[in-house]
Design an enzyme around this catalytic site. Structure first.
Site, PDB file in Angstrom:
ATOM      1  N   THR A 199      88.324 123.392 145.774  1.00  0.00           N
ATOM      2  CA  THR A 199      88.347 123.615 147.107  1.00  0.00           C
ATOM      3  C   THR A 199      89.782 124.206 147.306  1.00  0.00           C
ATOM      4  OG1 THR A 199      87.131 121.468 147.343  1.00  0.00           O
ATOM      5  CG2 THR A 199      88.685 122.301 149.181  1.00  0.00           C
ATOM      6  N   GLY A 256      80.384 117.233 148.622  1.00  0.00           N
ATOM      7  CA  GLY A 256      81.414 116.460 148.185  1.00  0.00           C
ATOM      8  C   GLY A 256      82.172 115.953 149.202  1.00  0.00           C
ATOM      9  N   ASP A 257      83.698 116.172 148.939  1.00  0.00           N
ATOM     10  CA  ASP A 257      84.709 115.171 149.754  1.00  0.00           C
ATOM     11  C   ASP A 257      85.082 116.139 150.809  1.00  0.00           C
ATOM     12  OD1 ASP A 257      85.853 116.632 147.598  1.00  0.00           O
ATOM     13  OD2 ASP A 257      87.854 115.967 148.788  1.00  0.00           O
ATOM     14  N   LEU A 296      87.407 116.655 141.874  1.00  0.00           N
ATOM     15  CA  LEU A 296      85.993 116.042 141.826  1.00  0.00           C
ATOM     16  C   LEU A 296      85.540 115.015 143.130  1.00  0.00           C
ATOM     17  CD1 LEU A 296      83.183 115.767 140.444  1.00  0.00           C
ATOM     18  CD2 LEU A 296      84.088 113.798 139.268  1.00  0.00           C
ATOM     19  N   ARG A 306      73.709 118.082 147.339  1.00  0.00           N
ATOM     20  CA  ARG A 306      75.055 117.578 147.139  1.00  0.00           C
ATOM     21  C   ARG A 306      76.025 117.951 148.035  1.00  0.00           C
ATOM     22  NH1 ARG A 306      80.422 118.982 145.645  1.00  0.00           N
ATOM     23  NH2 ARG A 306      81.363 117.293 144.482  1.00  0.00           N
TER      24      ARG A 306
END
Length: 330
Positions: free
Chosen positions: A190, A220-221, A243, A218
């Site tokens: 990112t 992510g954050d 991750l 999916r």
């Protein structure tokens, strides 16, 4: 070290990313002291994850042109999103295992407003859509087809985000990998940018195309406010990289800002946030990476990661510099 080399050989079964040197003993008793970025910087100030000098220069120029910190972080992220040679963000990002390039992004301003998009397809500038969600709707987050349709209504054009370079990499992955819910051979991350203007107002943004060859759907954050990004103009701001699943579990960026509110420096707060991950009873931290950057209201900065290889770019006082992060696992 290039950003794309940061994460390698991710496996969903181990929630892991192989890191060179994993056979070395880990420092499990205490964090290794690093040089703290505690000297307050002259405003304005830009910091970003990774070696992204062009993006921080763009953000800096935006501030120098009299625009806001919010404009600066958006413009810096847009530059990354438009770079088709960047396989981790925007157009040219590596697809999921079904060949779809799906984007996540979030943005926050100095007033506490925020916006995000998840699973956005066919639109390059996810960070701009996130800002439009914040400013043009009563919502914080839009997802999937709804986010895509909203982007078109706002005037953004439809584009094929799967470049020939990314398609070739995906085709090669399909030959080497079993088609099952295991994330293999992953080189990804990112871009997050934090900016403080001359008045001391802070904004932040982050944007990503997520884990390469991830399971369809999916997220992510990065688009999760408080996990991938958090800004509190009274205290400071933080952004995460690595991750995403592990960042979400500890709500990392919000944690860092709250630690700074309690009096910790940005450096101390980043180190504590990493410690929260690696000291969990079931942590497999030797096999995955997370890194954080942060700034406080004084203009002090901090950055830290689990493993070697993380960098921060810092633009202030006429200097646009890459700084290598301290790290936990030796």
């Amino acid at each position: 070290m290039k950003r794309r080399k940061f994460l390698r050989n991710t496996s969903l079964g181990t929630a892991g990313i192989f890191v060179a040197g994993k056979g070395l003993a880990a420092n499990t008793d205490a964090l290794t002291p690093v040089v703290s970025e505690t000297q307050a910087a002259q405003k304005p100030l830009i910091i970003a994850t990774w070696n992204v000098n062009k993006e921080t220069e763009k953000a800096w120029e935006t501030l120098q042109n009299g625009q806001s910190a919010l404009d600066a972080v958006e413009e810096g992220c847009k530059l990354a999103e438009a770079n088709i040679d960047n396989i981790t963000v925007g157009k040219g990002g590596l697809p999921d295992r079904d060949g779809h390039v799906t984007l996540d992004a979030s943005i926050m301003d100095s007033k506490g407003n925020c916006g995000s998009v998840v699973y956005l397809q066919n639109v390059t500038h996810a960070v701009s859509v996130a800002r439009m969600v914040m400013e043009k709707t009563p919502h914080v987050m839009l997802a999937g087809k709804g986010a895509e349709q909203f982007a078109y209504e706002m005037g953004l054009k439809k584009e094929n985000l799967l470049t020939e370079k990314a398609k070739k990499a995906w085709d090669e992955w399909k030959v080497k990998s079993e088609y099952q819910p295991v994330i293999n051979i992953e080189n990804h991350d990112t871009i997050g940018i934090l900016a403080m203007d001359a008045n001391g107002d802070i904004a932040g943004a982050c944007t990503t195309s997520g884990l390469a060859y991830k399971m369809n759907g999916r997220v992510g954050d990065s688009p999760i406010i408080g996990s991938g990004l958090f800004v509190d103009n009274e205290v400071g701001a933080a952004v995460a990289t690595g991750l995403g699943e592990e960042v979400i579990k500890t709500v990392g960026s919000f944690l860092i800002v709250e630690l700074m509110r309690q009096g910790k420096t940005p450096q101390e707060a980043c180190e504590e946030a990493v410690k929260r991950i690696v000291t969990k009873p079931d942590s497999n931290y030797k096999n995955f990476q997370v890194g954080y950057i942060a700034m406080n209201k004084k203009g002090e900065t901090g950055f830290y990661s689990i493993h070697k290889g993380f960098w921060m770019t810092k633009h202030t006082n006429g200097k646009n510099e890459n700084k290598e992060s301290g790290y936990y696992h030796k």
